[in-house]
Design a protein around this motif. Structure first.
Motif, PDB file in Angstrom:
ATOM      1  N   PHE A  42       1.087  -1.091   0.185  1.00  0.00           N
ATOM      2  CA  PHE A  42       0.008  -0.140  -0.277  1.00  0.00           C
ATOM      3  C   PHE A  42       1.090   1.104   0.118  1.00  0.00           C
ATOM      4  CE2 PHE A  42       0.372  -1.387   3.844  1.00  0.00           C
ATOM      5  CZ  PHE A  42       1.221   0.556   5.126  1.00  0.00           C
ATOM      6  N   ASP A  43       0.237   2.354  -0.764  1.00  0.00           N
ATOM      7  CA  ASP A  43       1.255   3.570  -0.392  1.00  0.00           C
ATOM      8  C   ASP A  43      -0.722   4.594  -0.830  1.00  0.00           C
ATOM      9  OD1 ASP A  43       0.727   4.009  -3.481  1.00  0.00           O
ATOM     10  OD2 ASP A  43       2.599   3.616  -3.855  1.00  0.00           O
ATOM     11  N   LEU A  56      -7.279  -8.132  -4.522  1.00  0.00           N
ATOM     12  CA  LEU A  56      -8.377  -6.858  -5.154  1.00  0.00           C
ATOM     13  C   LEU A  56      -7.309  -5.690  -4.869  1.00  0.00           C
ATOM     14  CD1 LEU A  56     -10.516  -5.220  -5.277  1.00  0.00           C
ATOM     15  CD2 LEU A  56     -10.876  -5.585  -2.729  1.00  0.00           C
ATOM     16  N   GLN A  57      -7.296  -4.940  -5.654  1.00  0.00           N
ATOM     17  CA  GLN A  57      -6.301  -3.273  -5.691  1.00  0.00           C
ATOM     18  C   GLN A  57      -7.112  -1.697  -6.179  1.00  0.00           C
ATOM     19  OE1 GLN A  57      -4.837  -3.102 -10.094  1.00  0.00           O
ATOM     20  NE2 GLN A  57      -2.881  -2.451  -9.463  1.00  0.00           N
ATOM     21  N   PHE A  58      -6.978  -1.039  -5.155  1.00  0.00           N
ATOM     22  CA  PHE A  58      -7.713   0.320  -5.055  1.00  0.00           C
ATOM     23  C   PHE A  58      -6.665   1.357  -5.901  1.00  0.00           C
ATOM     24  CE2 PHE A  58      -9.666  -2.613  -2.034  1.00  0.00           C
ATOM     25  CZ  PHE A  58     -11.106  -1.978  -1.779  1.00  0.00           C
ATOM     26  N   THR A  59      -7.139   2.141  -6.186  1.00  0.00           N
ATOM     27  CA  THR A  59      -6.181   2.841  -6.849  1.00  0.00           C
ATOM     28  C   THR A  59      -7.206   4.310  -6.918  1.00  0.00           C
ATOM     29  OG1 THR A  59      -6.863   3.481  -9.276  1.00  0.00           O
ATOM     30  CG2 THR A  59      -4.861   1.615  -8.987  1.00  0.00           C
ATOM     31  N   GLY A  60      -6.151   5.562  -6.733  1.00  0.00           N
ATOM     32  CA  GLY A  60      -7.147   6.492  -6.081  1.00  0.00           C
ATOM     33  C   GLY A  60      -5.745   7.876  -5.863  1.00  0.00           C
ATOM     34  N   GLU A  61      -5.973   8.641  -4.381  1.00  0.00           N
ATOM     35  CA  GLU A  61      -5.380   9.678  -4.442  1.00  0.00           C
ATOM     36  C   GLU A  61      -5.385   9.959  -2.595  1.00  0.00           C
ATOM     37  OE1 GLU A  61      -6.924  13.123  -6.432  1.00  0.00           O
ATOM     38  OE2 GLU A  61      -6.591  11.828  -8.385  1.00  0.00           O
ATOM     39  N   ASN A  62      -4.605  10.006  -1.905  1.00  0.00           N
ATOM     40  CA  ASN A  62      -4.537   9.734  -0.701  1.00  0.00           C
ATOM     41  C   ASN A  62      -5.309   8.606   0.447  1.00  0.00           C
ATOM     42  OD1 ASN A  62      -3.227  12.894  -0.576  1.00  0.00           O
ATOM     43  ND2 ASN A  62      -5.335  13.640  -1.168  1.00  0.00           N
ATOM     44  N   LEU A  63      -5.165   8.180  -0.638  1.00  0.00           N
ATOM     45  CA  LEU A  63      -5.167   6.334   0.229  1.00  0.00           C
ATOM     46  C   LEU A  63      -4.793   6.422   1.318  1.00  0.00           C
ATOM     47  CD1 LEU A  63      -5.881   4.063  -3.177  1.00  0.00           C
ATOM     48  CD2 LEU A  63      -8.143   5.769  -1.674  1.00  0.00           C
ATOM     49  N   HIS A  64      -5.108   5.671   2.383  1.00  0.00           N
ATOM     50  CA  HIS A  64      -4.637   5.432   3.527  1.00  0.00           C
ATOM     51  C   HIS A  64      -5.582   4.097   4.213  1.00  0.00           C
ATOM     52  CE1 HIS A  64      -6.968   8.214   5.461  1.00  0.00           C
ATOM     53  NE2 HIS A  64      -6.959   7.940   6.086  1.00  0.00           N
ATOM     54  N   VAL A  65      -4.720   2.536   5.260  1.00  0.00           N
ATOM     55  CA  VAL A  65      -5.822   2.406   5.818  1.00  0.00           C
ATOM     56  C   VAL A  65      -5.402   2.784   6.382  1.00  0.00           C
ATOM     57  CG1 VAL A  65      -5.369  -0.165   6.569  1.00  0.00           C
ATOM     58  CG2 VAL A  65      -4.772   0.205   4.120  1.00  0.00           C
ATOM     59  N   GLY A  73     -10.918 -10.248   9.317  1.00  0.00           N
ATOM     60  CA  GLY A  73     -10.475 -10.094   7.725  1.00  0.00           C
ATOM     61  C   GLY A  73     -11.182  -8.694   7.205  1.00  0.00           C
ATOM     62  N   GLU A  74     -10.328  -8.011   8.173  1.00  0.00           N
ATOM     63  CA  GLU A  74     -11.901  -6.512   8.356  1.00  0.00           C
ATOM     64  C   GLU A  74     -10.852  -5.565   7.576  1.00  0.00           C
ATOM     65  OE1 GLU A  74     -14.913  -6.792  11.394  1.00  0.00           O
ATOM     66  OE2 GLU A  74     -14.219  -5.365  11.069  1.00  0.00           O
ATOM     67  N   VAL A  75     -10.976  -4.569   6.621  1.00  0.00           N
ATOM     68  CA  VAL A  75     -10.693  -3.491   6.549  1.00  0.00           C
ATOM     69  C   VAL A  75     -11.286  -1.827   6.193  1.00  0.00           C
ATOM     70  CG1 VAL A  75      -9.922  -3.732   3.934  1.00  0.00           C
ATOM     71  CG2 VAL A  75      -8.899  -2.226   5.371  1.00  0.00           C
ATOM     72  N   ILE A  76     -10.434  -1.286   6.349  1.00  0.00           N
ATOM     73  CA  ILE A  76     -11.064   0.357   6.185  1.00  0.00           C
ATOM     74  C   ILE A  76     -10.222   0.619   5.201  1.00  0.00           C
ATOM     75  CG2 ILE A  76     -12.345   2.399   6.886  1.00  0.00           C
ATOM     76  CD1 ILE A  76     -13.636   1.202   9.225  1.00  0.00           C
ATOM     77  N   VAL A  77     -10.494   1.838   4.707  1.00  0.00           N
ATOM     78  CA  VAL A  77      -9.822   2.396   3.562  1.00  0.00           C
ATOM     79  C   VAL A  77     -10.490   3.668   3.576  1.00  0.00           C
ATOM     80  CG1 VAL A  77      -8.601   2.757   1.176  1.00  0.00           C
ATOM     81  CG2 VAL A  77      -8.580   0.162   1.952  1.00  0.00           C
ATOM     82  N   GLU A  78      -9.452   5.007   3.437  1.00  0.00           N
ATOM     83  CA  GLU A  78     -10.290   5.679   3.264  1.00  0.00           C
ATOM     84  C   GLU A  78      -9.142   6.686   2.461  1.00  0.00           C
ATOM     85  OE1 GLU A  78     -10.730   8.046   7.022  1.00  0.00           O
ATOM     86  OE2 GLU A  78     -12.885   7.338   7.296  1.00  0.00           O
ATOM     87  N   GLY A  79      -9.974   8.212   1.174  1.00  0.00           N
ATOM     88  CA  GLY A  79      -9.335   8.538   0.488  1.00  0.00           C
ATOM     89  C   GLY A  79     -10.212   8.706  -0.834  1.00  0.00           C
ATOM     90  N   ARG A  80      -9.243   9.653  -1.828  1.00  0.00           N
ATOM     91  CA  ARG A  80     -10.188   9.433  -3.047  1.00  0.00           C
ATOM     92  C   ARG A  80      -9.817   8.262  -4.295  1.00  0.00           C
ATOM     93  NH1 ARG A  80     -14.546  11.144  -4.634  1.00  0.00           N
ATOM     94  NH2 ARG A  80     -15.081  11.876  -7.578  1.00  0.00           N
ATOM     95  N   VAL A  81     -11.070   7.465  -4.203  1.00  0.00           N
ATOM     96  CA  VAL A  81     -11.575   5.532  -5.328  1.00  0.00           C
ATOM     97  C   VAL A  81     -11.523   6.381  -6.285  1.00  0.00           C
ATOM     98  CG1 VAL A  81     -11.796   3.043  -5.077  1.00  0.00           C
ATOM     99  CG2 VAL A  81     -11.664   4.211  -2.827  1.00  0.00           C
ATOM    100  N   ASN A  82     -10.350   5.891  -6.944  1.00  0.00           N
ATOM    101  CA  ASN A  82     -10.884   6.185  -8.591  1.00  0.00           C
ATOM    102  C   ASN A  82     -10.538   4.863  -9.645  1.00  0.00           C
ATOM    103  OD1 ASN A  82     -10.007   9.140  -9.158  1.00  0.00           O
ATOM    104  ND2 ASN A  82      -7.765   8.006  -9.072  1.00  0.00           N
ATOM    105  N   SER A  83     -10.723   3.397  -8.409  1.00  0.00           N
ATOM    106  CA  SER A  83     -11.304   2.609  -9.203  1.00  0.00           C
ATOM    107  C   SER A  83     -10.644   0.788  -8.664  1.00  0.00           C
ATOM    108  CB  SER A  83      -9.888   2.183 -10.703  1.00  0.00           C
ATOM    109  OG  SER A  83      -8.872   1.402 -10.007  1.00  0.00           O
TER     110      SER A  83
END
Length: 104
Positions: A42-43, A56-65, A73-83
């Motif tokens: 992740f970055d 599973l791949q998330f791309t976007g801007e300012n992404l963080h876990v 088995g849980e995760v929350i991702v925040e930031g601008r998701v593009n795909s």
């Protein structure tokens, strides 16, 4: 399928199998996901997770876990998701390439 340990009310361990996945996205800014087995990388522009349904791949801007609980088995991702895109499992890809090299 993921094998996990859970505790009964009597304090005994019992295996719990996680077979499903739930993905909920709010306004392309927050994703809640279950069925996560591993964080591969992740970055702030890409997050790659291994899930019970494949990589599973998330791309976007300012992404963080924001939150990661592998035991559940849980995760929350925040930031601008593009795909969001599912790919062949990283484990399957590694195994396939090894067998391919072995039988050349």
């Amino acid at each position: 399928m993921v094998q996990e340990q859970s505790w009964t009310q009597t304090g005994q361990k019992q295996p719990r199998t996680q077979t499903g996945q739930k993905l909920m996205m709010q306004n392309r800014e927050r994703v809640e996901l279950t069925g996560v087995t591993e964080v591969i990388s992740f970055d702030n522009k890409e997050i790659l997770l291994e899930t019970v349904e494949g990589a599973l791949q998330f791309t976007g801007e300012n992404l963080h876990v924001k939150r990661l609980t592998l035991e559940r088995g849980e995760v929350i991702v925040e930031g601008r998701v593009n795909s969001l895109a599912y790919h062949e499992s990283q484990k399957d890809r590694t195994a396939g390439s090894f067998l391919g090299r072995l039988f050349r």
